[in-house]
Structures are given as structure tokens and as C-alpha cells.
Design an enzyme around this catalytic site. Structure first.
Site, PDB file in Angstrom:
ATOM      1  N   HIS A   1       0.825  -1.206   0.000  1.00 50.92           N
ATOM      2  CA  HIS A   1       0.000   0.000   0.000  1.00 50.92           C
ATOM      3  C   HIS A   1       0.863   1.262   0.000  1.00 50.92           C
ATOM      4  O   HIS A   1       0.576   2.215  -0.728  1.00 50.92           O
ATOM      5  CB  HIS A   1      -0.926   0.009   1.220  1.00 50.92           C
ATOM      6  CG  HIS A   1      -1.988  -1.039   1.167  1.00 50.92           C
ATOM      7  ND1 HIS A   1      -3.322  -0.745   1.046  1.00 50.92           N
ATOM      8  CD2 HIS A   1      -1.914  -2.397   1.195  1.00 50.92           C
ATOM      9  CE1 HIS A   1      -4.028  -1.870   1.007  1.00 50.92           C
ATOM     10  NE2 HIS A   1      -3.189  -2.878   1.114  1.00 50.92           N
TER      11      HIS A   1
ATOM     12  N   ASP B   1      -5.174   6.098   1.684  1.00 53.19           N
ATOM     13  CA  ASP B   1      -5.388   4.714   1.266  1.00 53.19           C
ATOM     14  C   ASP B   1      -6.826   4.276   1.515  1.00 53.19           C
ATOM     15  O   ASP B   1      -7.501   4.767   2.416  1.00 53.19           O
ATOM     16  CB  ASP B   1      -4.433   3.811   2.047  1.00 53.19           C
ATOM     17  CG  ASP B   1      -4.443   2.373   1.567  1.00 53.19           C
ATOM     18  OD1 ASP B   1      -3.616   2.041   0.707  1.00 53.19           O
ATOM     19  OD2 ASP B   1      -5.287   1.585   2.042  1.00 53.19           O
TER      20      ASP B   1
END
EC number: 2.4.1.91
Length: 473
Positions: free
Chosen positions: A25, A127
């Protein structure tokens, strides 16, 4: 761009970036941030939020670009996360929900920082595990490190909350008729986070609300490109009720071959080893930063590679602690395959390996970063999805894009060594349809990130939109 009345200089538009602390991520969002900083130039001021132990991931970016600065906030303690752990790579796969819940406790410190800042950010890009950042009082852009189709599926799961008819049957098929191409998956192949959800549990209700906040966020940035996932990008626009969806991929590193951690073999040695091999004759094997194979899987894979006769590079993630169910490669394997096999224990320079002319196939767990890197390299993928969005990615790669071949599937499945050997041997011989398709998709990917390509246009559109938010404050 606004002008500062005191010194008559243009005021930069301030943007806050908040990555989720897991390699799969952090890396794509930081790579996107790098491009954002370079493309935005003098128009943008960028702050990246990290906790202290994640600062090393950010350091290369800070030294490369002048208009980025860090915001370091203490990691919020969590009763189920060991003291000193601030990244998912130091937790088992079950640690994802713990990390999501822990980071939610940064809400108050973030509000305090934003309200006290002399030039607060006009927007945040965070995110998709951090949907709660929609509630900070500034426009929030959801960043997806996963495929557009994965966003479609996650949105459907967390909004509609479908359940199994038979609670004891994990093989039950879950259909998604509203999503283009009507994908369907066994229940055990969908998001483990969703399958673990406990109704009424405060921590899980927080996670559910956070995913729902993704759909209600101001906009969405996806690591994909129109030629690969256009139909799903259009679906997301319809689902969100606006056109603020930007496909800016493939997001690939502008520099750096060893960003992920220590490795047992130098990058130079790996490249020299590949230089001595013929074009498209090497199989690269890697299952990402989280997967550790069981002892039985390791033996089967080693046997398949040995029997296949192919040249290969195998990047092995070994268990952090001694575990009777997870095994290292047995002694003697390296000697038996010496000359045609190279074993890397630890992090591998994957981008450089995949782009090397000698690499013709890639046995992958189908994590989205790995898929994107293989697409850019034009390498045939041999798929072995194990969890999370990997089944979705594998289906996209094999069934829709037709740039891959199924090798195995499942976190506990032990493949047949002879069948694996056949798959390996076939993957580096001849001009399979999938290899030709992979080369064609590579061209489309590179076209997307050229000047006036679809992804560059979307990046410019995103920057213009963010700057307009600053002008309208």
C-alpha cells in the site's frame, strides 16, 4: 493559484498524503506522490503522514523532491499490536484489521494538526483502508492500490452486505450482477476482511463504516489505466455519482531497485546472472512481501522447478519465527540447481528483474502491484492467488486480459510438482497467445503514461481539480 498578500508570492496548494503502513500500500501511494510532486511543480505543497518507524519508507522521496515534507505522528497504541510494531509486514495477515482500527485513533491528532496549521491542506489523499479520513473537514480522495474491479467488488460487499445461504458452505458462489461482466467468486475467495466482519462489534463496525466512506469520498484515484479497466472505471463513476475518478496507472517507481528491505543477493549480481541468460528463458517466482509458503508447498514448488529444467529466480520469504507448518527450502536445493537457478532470500529487485529481457514468465500471487509491474514488463503471468483481492486479479489477468495462465490457487493448496514443471516449461517456449497479448498490453500501459496518454491526462486533471479546491477556499 492564490497570492500571499504579505510577500505577493503565489501560495501553493497544500495536499496531505496518508499511506497505509503495508508495503503493498505504501509503495504505490508514495510513487504516486512522487509523480504528483514532479507534475504539480510549483503549484503544490505536499505533506506525507507517517509514524516514526515508517519514516525510512519516505526518506528516499524526501531526498528526491523539494516540495514534500513529512508529518510524523506517534503510532497510536493498540492492545493487540505488540509495542514497537507500526507496519503490517511485522504482523501476520490477520493483523490488517488491527492496523486499520489502530490508525483510526489518529483522527483527533489529525484534526488538531489541520486546525492549528497556518496553511492547512485543502485536501487529503489516503489509502482505501483509511476511509474515516473523509471526516476531517476537508475533501478526501480515496487512493486505491488495487484494481478498479476490486474497488467495485469491495463497494458492493460493504454496502449491500451479502451473506451465504448456507453458513457452513465456503464454496457457495457469490454473484455480482451489477458489476460489468457479472463477476462471481466462491465465498472463500472474497475479501477476508469482509468474511471476518462481526455485526455489532465496535471495531468491525468502524471498519465497515470506513469502507462505506470510500464510496462517499470526494473522489477516487486508481492505480490502473483506461485501456486495461475502462469498463470498471466507468462503473465506479456511476456508482459514486460523479466523474471524479482518475486512473493514473501504471504507477511504477521512477528510481530505486531495492526499496523494500534487505536481500541476500545484490542487485548487481542478479542483473549479471540474468545477463548471461537467453531472452524470455527465465521464470521469476515471487509471492510478495506477506506470503510464506507451507513446508509442503515449498517442497512441491522446489520439485517443480527442478523437474522443469528451466532457468529461474526464486525470491523466498522465510518465516520470521520457527514454525513447524512453514518451511524453508531444504539444504542441497541450491547446489542441485546451481547454474540455472538463483535463490534470493529476502526482498528481490522485482521491477528490475521483470523488465530484464531474459525473464519470460512470472509465477505470482497476483498482488496488484506485482500484476501492474508484470504488465509494464510485458511478461506472461503464471497465477497462484491466495487471499484478499488476488483471486479477482487472477481472473482479470487470465480470463479477461488473457495475459496469464493458471498455475495453482489457494493458500493451503499443494500443487502437483509434475504439473508445475509442465507449466514452467511451457511458459518459456514458443509464442503462446498469452505472451503475445502481454506484449500488446505492455504497449497500452506505456502509451497511457506518455505525454497526452490517458493516465497523464488524468493526473493533470487531478492536479487541476485539487488546485481549484485551494482557489475556492
Amino acid at each position: 493559484m492564490k497570492v500571499n498578500e504579505e510577500n505577493n508570492k503565489p501560495t501553493k496548494t497544500h495536499v496531505l498524503i496518508f499511506p497505509f503502513p503495508a508495503q503493498g500500500h505504501m509503495i504505490p501511494l508514495l510513487d504516486f506522490t512522487h509523480r504528483l510532486a514532479l507534475r504539480g511543480g510549483a503549484a503544490l505543497k505536499i505533506t506525507v503522514l507517517v509514524t516514526p518507524k515508517n519514516l525510512p519508507f519516505l526518506s528516499p522521496l524526501l531526498s528526491a523532491v523539494v516540495n514534500i515534507e513529512p508529518l510524523i505522528l506517534p503510532f497510536p497504541s493498540h492492545p493487540s499490536i505488540p509495542s514497537g510494531v507500526e507496519n503490517v509486514q511485522d504482523l501476520p495477515p490477520s493483523g490488517f484489521p488491527l492496523m486499520i482500527h489502530a490508525l483510526g485513533n489518529l483522527h483527533a491528532p489529525l484534526i488538531s494538526w489541520i486546525t492549528s496549521h497556518p496553511s492547512p491542506p485543502v485536501a487529503i489523499v489516503s489509502d482505501f483502508f483509511l476511509g474515516w479520513t473523509k471526516n476531517l473537514g476537508i475533501p478526501r480522495f480515496d487512493f486505491s492500490p488495487s484494481a478498479a474491479i476490486t474497488c467495485c467488488i469491495l463497494n458492493t460487499l460493504w454496502i449491500e452486505m451479502p451473506t451465504k445461504i448456507n453458513e457452513d458452505d465456503d464454496n457457495e458462489i457469490l454473484h455480482f450482477p451489477k458489476i460489468p461482466n457479472c463477476p462471481k467468486y466462491r465465498f472463500d475467495q472474497i475479501s477476508s476482511l469482509y468474511r471476518s466482519y462481526v455485526h455489532g462489534d465496535p471495531a468491525w463496525e468502524f471498519i465497515r463504516d470506513s469502507f462505506r466512506d470510500n464510496v462517499a469520498s470526494w473522489g477516487l484515484v486508481v492505480n490502473s489505466f483506461t485501456a486495461m479497466e475502462g469498463v470498471y472505471l466507468e462503473h465506479l463513476k456511476r456508482e459514486m455519482g460523479h466523474d471524479r475518478v482518475w486512473a493514473v496507472g501504471p504507477i511504477i517507481p521512477l528510481s530505486g531497485d531495492n526499496r523494500g528491505g534487505p536481500t541476500s543477493v545484490s542487485v548487481d549480481h542478479v542483473m549479471s546472472w540474468l545477463d548471461a541468460r537467453e531472452d524470455n528463458h527465465v521464470v521469476y517466482v515471487c509471492f510478495g512481501s506477506q506470503v510464506v509458503l507451507t513446508k509442503e508447498q515449498t517442497l512441491a514448488l522446489a520439485s517443480g522447478l527442478e523437474k522443469s529444467g528451466v532457468h529461474f529466480i526464486w525470491a523466498v520469504k522465510e518465516p520470521v519465527e520457527k514454525d513447524s507448518t512453514r518451511g524453508n527450502i531444504l539444504d542441497g536445493f541450491d547446489d542441485r540447481v546451481a547454474g540455472r537457478g538463483l535463490v534470493i532470500r529476502g526482498w528481490a529487485p522485482q521491477v528490475a528483474v521483470l523488465r530484464h529481457r531474459a525473464v519470460g514468465a512470472f509465477l505470482t500471487h497476483c498482488g496488484w502491484n506485482s500484476v501492474v509491474e508484470a504488465v509494464v514488463a510485458g511478461v506472461l503471468m503464471l497465477t497462484w492467488p491466495m487471499r484478499a483481492d488476488q483471486y479477482t486479479d487472477a481472473s482479470l489477468v487470465v480470463d479477461e486480459l488473457k495475459v496469464g495462465v493458471r498455475a495453482c490457487e489457494g493458500p493451503d493448496t499443494v500443487p502437483d510438482p509434475d504439473e508445475l514443471a509442465r507449466v514452467f516449461a511451457d511458459s518459456v517456449t514458443g509464442n503462446q497467445t498469452e505472451r503475445i497479448k502481454a506484449v500488446e498490453l505492455r504497449k497500452a500501459a506505456l502509451d497511457a503514461i506518455q505525454e497526452r496518454g490517458s493516465s497523464v491526462n488524468d493526473l493533470d486533471g487531478f492536479i487541476q481539480h485539487v488546485v481549484s479546491l485551494g482557489l475556492n477556499k
